[in-house]
Design a protein around this motif. Structure first.
Motif, PDB file in Angstrom:
ATOM      1  N   VAL A   1      43.580  40.544  45.688  1.00 54.24           N
ATOM      2  CA  VAL A   1      43.483  40.410  44.239  1.00 54.24           C
ATOM      3  C   VAL A   1      44.738  39.725  43.719  1.00 54.24           C
ATOM      4  O   VAL A   1      45.858  40.062  44.112  1.00 54.24           O
ATOM      5  CB  VAL A   1      43.319  41.800  43.577  1.00 54.24           C
ATOM      6  CG1 VAL A   1      43.228  41.674  42.069  1.00 54.24           C
ATOM      7  CG2 VAL A   1      42.101  42.514  44.135  1.00 54.24           C
TER       8      VAL A   1
ATOM      9  N   ARG B   1      39.698  37.096  42.869  1.00 60.12           N
ATOM     10  CA  ARG B   1      39.645  37.943  44.054  1.00 60.12           C
ATOM     11  C   ARG B   1      39.150  37.134  45.243  1.00 60.12           C
ATOM     12  O   ARG B   1      38.293  36.271  45.103  1.00 60.12           O
ATOM     13  CB  ARG B   1      38.700  39.117  43.843  1.00 60.12           C
ATOM     14  CG  ARG B   1      39.169  40.058  42.779  1.00 60.12           C
ATOM     15  CD  ARG B   1      38.222  41.189  42.598  1.00 60.12           C
ATOM     16  NE  ARG B   1      38.757  42.050  41.549  1.00 60.12           N
ATOM     17  CZ  ARG B   1      38.275  43.208  41.250  1.00 60.12           C
ATOM     18  NH1 ARG B   1      37.233  43.668  41.890  1.00 60.12           N
ATOM     19  NH2 ARG B   1      38.824  43.917  40.294  1.00 60.12           N
TER      20      ARG B   1
ATOM     21  N   THR C   1      39.708  43.362  49.862  1.00 58.27           N
ATOM     22  CA  THR C   1      39.863  42.188  49.013  1.00 58.27           C
ATOM     23  C   THR C   1      41.332  41.856  48.843  1.00 58.27           C
ATOM     24  O   THR C   1      42.202  42.689  49.080  1.00 58.27           O
ATOM     25  CB  THR C   1      39.267  42.402  47.596  1.00 58.27           C
ATOM     26  OG1 THR C   1      39.943  43.485  46.980  1.00 58.27           O
ATOM     27  CG2 THR C   1      37.791  42.673  47.637  1.00 58.27           C
TER      28      THR C   1
END
Length: 171
Positions: free
Chosen positions: A132, A140, A130
């Motif tokens: 972030v 996200r 991911t």
């Protein structure tokens, strides 16, 4: 979405004589072969068509295999992104150095880490890659997220783009 345009085209579809009895089906099959491919003549990817046959008269073309030409007009929906256009796509893959997305279900986008906004940092959370946001922890980017980005450069016959991320939108 930017990059979509409609155009009117005057076409001549060349059909084999064996298709004379089902000319309408053959015309639609010929037009269908243009779908989702970049066409230099129309300067875009053909997404949809709406044909109108101009005449019931077809012209036989001379040659070894005498095809016949059918004139028609067609409204075409084209996808033709240009640099600096803002598009949306769904993320399909994330690596520590890039985000890969798909626009309109067929066209791939590559966003390198230098083009991803500085506020986003790559993390591997429970085995899931991911990006972030450092300013908003709940923001996200992961597989399945719909993102908004700016086209930086187009290569590979108008199907692949190098892009920079300008914002994001959540699905």
């Amino acid at each position: 979405m930017e990059g979509l345009k409609e155009c009117e085209a005057n076409l001549v579809v060349h059909l084999h004589p064996s298709k004379a009895k089902c000319a309408n089906e053959a015309i639609l099959a010929e037009l269908s072969s243009m779908l989702f491919t970049y066409n230099d003549t129309f300067e875009g990817v053909v997404l949809a068509y709406d044909p109108k046959i101009c005449s019931d008269v077809a012209k036989i073309l001379p040659g070894l295999h005498p095809y016949f030409g059918v004139k028609l007009k067609a409204k075409l929906l084209l996808f033709d992104p240009k640099p600096d256009m803002i598009l949306e796509g769904e993320v399909v893959m994330i690596t520590p150095h890039s985000i890969h997305a798909v626009v309109l279900g067929f066209s791939s986008v590559f966003i390198s880490d230098e083009d991803i906004r500085d506020e986003f940092k790559h993390k591997n959370i429970q085995g899931e890659e991911t990006y972030v946001s450092q300013s908003h922890k709940k923001h996200r980017i992961k597989v399945g997220t719909v993102i908004r980005f700016k086209v930086k450069r187009i290569f590979g016959s108008g199907r692949h783009w190098l892009c920079s991320m300008v914002g994001q939108k959540f699905a």
